[in-house]
Design a protein around this motif. Structure first.
Motif, PDB file in Angstrom:
ATOM      1  N   ALA A 182      24.303  62.212 -52.311  1.00 56.67           N
ATOM      2  CA  ALA A 182      23.499  62.277 -53.531  1.00 56.67           C
ATOM      3  C   ALA A 182      24.370  62.615 -54.736  1.00 56.67           C
ATOM      4  O   ALA A 182      25.536  63.014 -54.598  1.00 56.67           O
ATOM      5  N   GLU A 183      23.810  62.469 -55.915  1.00 61.49           N
ATOM      6  CA  GLU A 183      24.542  62.729 -57.143  1.00 61.49           C
ATOM      7  C   GLU A 183      25.077  64.161 -57.182  1.00 61.49           C
ATOM      8  O   GLU A 183      24.336  65.124 -57.045  1.00 61.49           O
ATOM      9  N   GLY A 184      26.394  64.281 -57.340  1.00 64.68           N
ATOM     10  CA  GLY A 184      27.030  65.587 -57.447  1.00 64.68           C
ATOM     11  C   GLY A 184      27.083  66.385 -56.159  1.00 64.68           C
ATOM     12  O   GLY A 184      27.536  67.542 -56.164  1.00 64.68           O
ATOM     13  N   GLU A 185      26.666  65.778 -55.036  1.00 64.13           N
ATOM     14  CA  GLU A 185      26.683  66.511 -53.761  1.00 64.13           C
ATOM     15  C   GLU A 185      28.115  66.863 -53.372  1.00 64.13           C
ATOM     16  O   GLU A 185      29.031  66.076 -53.580  1.00 64.13           O
ATOM     17  N   TYR A 186      28.300  68.060 -52.834  1.00 62.94           N
ATOM     18  CA  TYR A 186      29.609  68.590 -52.448  1.00 62.94           C
ATOM     19  C   TYR A 186      30.562  68.724 -53.647  1.00 62.94           C
ATOM     20  O   TYR A 186      31.773  68.764 -53.482  1.00 62.94           O
ATOM     21  N   GLY A 187      30.002  68.743 -54.863  1.00 64.52           N
ATOM     22  CA  GLY A 187      30.840  68.842 -56.057  1.00 64.52           C
ATOM     23  C   GLY A 187      31.490  67.526 -56.444  1.00 64.52           C
ATOM     24  O   GLY A 187      32.444  67.511 -57.223  1.00 64.52           O
ATOM     25  N   PHE A 188      30.964  66.400 -55.927  1.00 66.28           N
ATOM     26  CA  PHE A 188      31.533  65.083 -56.191  1.00 66.28           C
ATOM     27  C   PHE A 188      31.370  64.732 -57.664  1.00 66.28           C
ATOM     28  O   PHE A 188      30.285  64.845 -58.233  1.00 66.28           O
ATOM     29  N   GLU A 189      32.464  64.279 -58.299  1.00 65.18           N
ATOM     30  CA  GLU A 189      32.419  63.904 -59.711  1.00 65.18           C
ATOM     31  C   GLU A 189      32.571  62.378 -59.831  1.00 65.18           C
ATOM     32  O   GLU A 189      31.912  61.654 -59.105  1.00 65.18           O
ATOM     33  N   THR A 190      33.390  61.905 -60.746  1.00 60.80           N
ATOM     34  CA  THR A 190      33.589  60.463 -60.898  1.00 60.80           C
ATOM     35  C   THR A 190      34.096  59.864 -59.590  1.00 60.80           C
ATOM     36  O   THR A 190      35.137  60.276 -59.078  1.00 60.80           O
ATOM     37  N   GLY A 191      33.370  58.891 -59.047  1.00 63.45           N
ATOM     38  CA  GLY A 191      33.763  58.281 -57.779  1.00 63.45           C
ATOM     39  C   GLY A 191      34.813  57.214 -57.980  1.00 63.45           C
ATOM     40  O   GLY A 191      34.672  56.329 -58.822  1.00 63.45           O
ATOM     41  N   LEU A 192      35.882  57.278 -57.185  1.00 64.63           N
ATOM     42  CA  LEU A 192      37.000  56.345 -57.349  1.00 64.63           C
ATOM     43  C   LEU A 192      37.365  55.700 -56.017  1.00 64.63           C
ATOM     44  O   LEU A 192      36.489  55.281 -55.275  1.00 64.63           O
ATOM     45  N   GLY A 193      38.667  55.593 -55.699  1.00 61.51           N
ATOM     46  CA  GLY A 193      39.096  54.864 -54.518  1.00 61.51           C
ATOM     47  C   GLY A 193      38.555  55.432 -53.217  1.00 61.51           C
ATOM     48  O   GLY A 193      38.359  56.649 -53.085  1.00 61.51           O
ATOM     49  N   MET A 194      38.334  54.545 -52.233  1.00 60.57           N
ATOM     50  CA  MET A 194      37.843  54.940 -50.918  1.00 60.57           C
ATOM     51  C   MET A 194      38.490  54.081 -49.842  1.00 60.57           C
ATOM     52  O   MET A 194      38.876  52.947 -50.089  1.00 60.57           O
ATOM     53  N   LYS A 195      38.599  54.639 -48.649  1.00 60.67           N
ATOM     54  CA  LYS A 195      39.056  53.890 -47.475  1.00 60.67           C
ATOM     55  C   LYS A 195      38.315  54.411 -46.252  1.00 60.67           C
ATOM     56  O   LYS A 195      38.023  55.609 -46.149  1.00 60.67           O
ATOM     57  N   THR A 196      38.028  53.523 -45.303  1.00 56.04           N
ATOM     58  CA  THR A 196      37.506  53.963 -44.014  1.00 56.04           C
ATOM     59  C   THR A 196      38.667  54.078 -43.034  1.00 56.04           C
ATOM     60  O   THR A 196      39.629  53.313 -43.102  1.00 56.04           O
ATOM     61  N   ASP A 197      38.578  55.035 -42.142  1.00 55.10           N
ATOM     62  CA  ASP A 197      39.604  55.272 -41.132  1.00 55.10           C
ATOM     63  C   ASP A 197      39.280  54.423 -39.906  1.00 55.10           C
ATOM     64  O   ASP A 197      38.256  54.631 -39.252  1.00 55.10           O
ATOM     65  N   LYS A 198      40.153  53.465 -39.585  1.00 55.05           N
ATOM     66  CA  LYS A 198      39.876  52.560 -38.468  1.00 55.05           C
ATOM     67  C   LYS A 198      39.965  53.259 -37.116  1.00 55.05           C
ATOM     68  O   LYS A 198      39.483  52.731 -36.113  1.00 55.05           O
ATOM     69  N   HIS A 199      40.584  54.442 -37.079  1.00 60.76           N
ATOM     70  CA  HIS A 199      40.709  55.177 -35.822  1.00 60.76           C
ATOM     71  C   HIS A 199      39.535  56.122 -35.587  1.00 60.76           C
ATOM     72  O   HIS A 199      39.292  56.539 -34.461  1.00 60.76           O
ATOM     73  N   LYS A 200      38.820  56.463 -36.633  1.00 60.99           N
ATOM     74  CA  LYS A 200      37.677  57.362 -36.543  1.00 60.99           C
ATOM     75  C   LYS A 200      36.575  56.832 -37.460  1.00 60.99           C
ATOM     76  O   LYS A 200      36.834  56.055 -38.364  1.00 60.99           O
ATOM     77  N   ASN A 201      35.357  57.276 -37.239  1.00 60.69           N
ATOM     78  CA  ASN A 201      34.256  56.882 -38.120  1.00 60.69           C
ATOM     79  C   ASN A 201      34.213  57.796 -39.334  1.00 60.69           C
ATOM     80  O   ASN A 201      33.237  58.520 -39.570  1.00 60.69           O
ATOM     81  N   HIS A 202      35.289  57.742 -40.118  1.00 59.64           N
ATOM     82  CA  HIS A 202      35.397  58.595 -41.282  1.00 59.64           C
ATOM     83  C   HIS A 202      35.592  57.773 -42.547  1.00 59.64           C
ATOM     84  O   HIS A 202      36.221  56.707 -42.518  1.00 59.64           O
TER      85      HIS A 202
END
Length: 225
Positions: free
Chosen positions: A62-82
């Motif tokens: 959700a908006e601001g959950e866990y202190g999240f601010e401007t959302g930028l780069g992301m990657k999924t971990d192919k070795h784990k569901n992360h």
């Protein structure tokens, strides 16, 4: 290594997914093959959403959950569901790297980095050992999260990568490929930390945002002229 010019062309096999989500302004994008879900981070709404193959969107956090601010780069971990995601506040001296469990949507870890200057964590990639490298687009800095120690530290600093944006890993040659704000594509050897400029197609030099490695070719998202 070659830089593909196909990013300037349309493919006849192109598939389009339309996402209806008001004021999202997405920046980061990641794909999770096991669940066939796309993840989009929002610049304006300070959240991450998921999108299925039909374009149906739902909140991942959700908006601001866990202190999240401007959302930028992301990657999924192919070795784990992360899912790994970057968040940076505008004109701030702190930025954060988040690690989420994709199934539960729960945060596993949050790595906060504080500096004595403005920093802006923008994009990330993994190497062969699952260490994570992060570009700081406010400076000429590259950070590393060491898998063994769990420490987030400055890894490389040089004018050649001033205002770095997108980043990916070349597993064949053990190089990081960085979209530099002033030099275009730069390759950085993880063996000796030597950096050099890669030629760009069509005379372009700057404006690359996200970049991706595919079969010794770089696919880039180009902004500007």
């Amino acid at each position: 290594m070659k830089c593909s010019s196909t990013f300037a062309q349309q493919s006849s096999a192109q598939t389009e997914i339309i996402v209806h989500y008001k004021n999202l302004y997405p920046e980061g994008i990641a794909y999770h093959a096991a669940t066939e879900r796309i993840f989009l981070s929002s610049v304006s709404l300070r959240k991450i959403i998921t999108v299925d193959n039909n374009g149906k969107a739902a909140d991942f956090i959700a908006e601001g959950e866990y202190g999240f601010e401007t959302g930028l780069g992301m990657k999924t971990d192919k070795h784990k569901n992360h899912l790994w995601a970057l968040s940076s506040g505008k004109n701030k001296k702190t930025a954060a790297l988040y690690q989420f469990d994709i199934e539960s949507k729960m945060m596993i870890n949050k790595y906060v980095f504080t500096a004595d200057k403005k920093i802006f964590f923008n994009d990330l990639c993994f190497d062969n050992n699952q260490n994570i490298y992060i570009t700081d687009s406010d400076n000429m800095d590259l950070y590393k999260l060491d898998k063994e120690s769990g420490k987030l530290e400055l890894f490389f600093k040089d004018e050649i990568i001033r205002y770095p944006n997108g980043i990916c890993f070349d597993p064949v040659n053990n190089n990081l490929i960085i979209a530099s704000g002033n030099e275009g594509l730069v390759k950085l050897s993880l063996d000796d930390k030597k950096a050099s400029i890669i030629g760009m197609p069509n005379g372009q030099s700057v404006g690359l945002d996200g970049i991706y490695y595919h079969q010794q070719t770089i696919i880039g998202i180009f902004n500007g002229s």
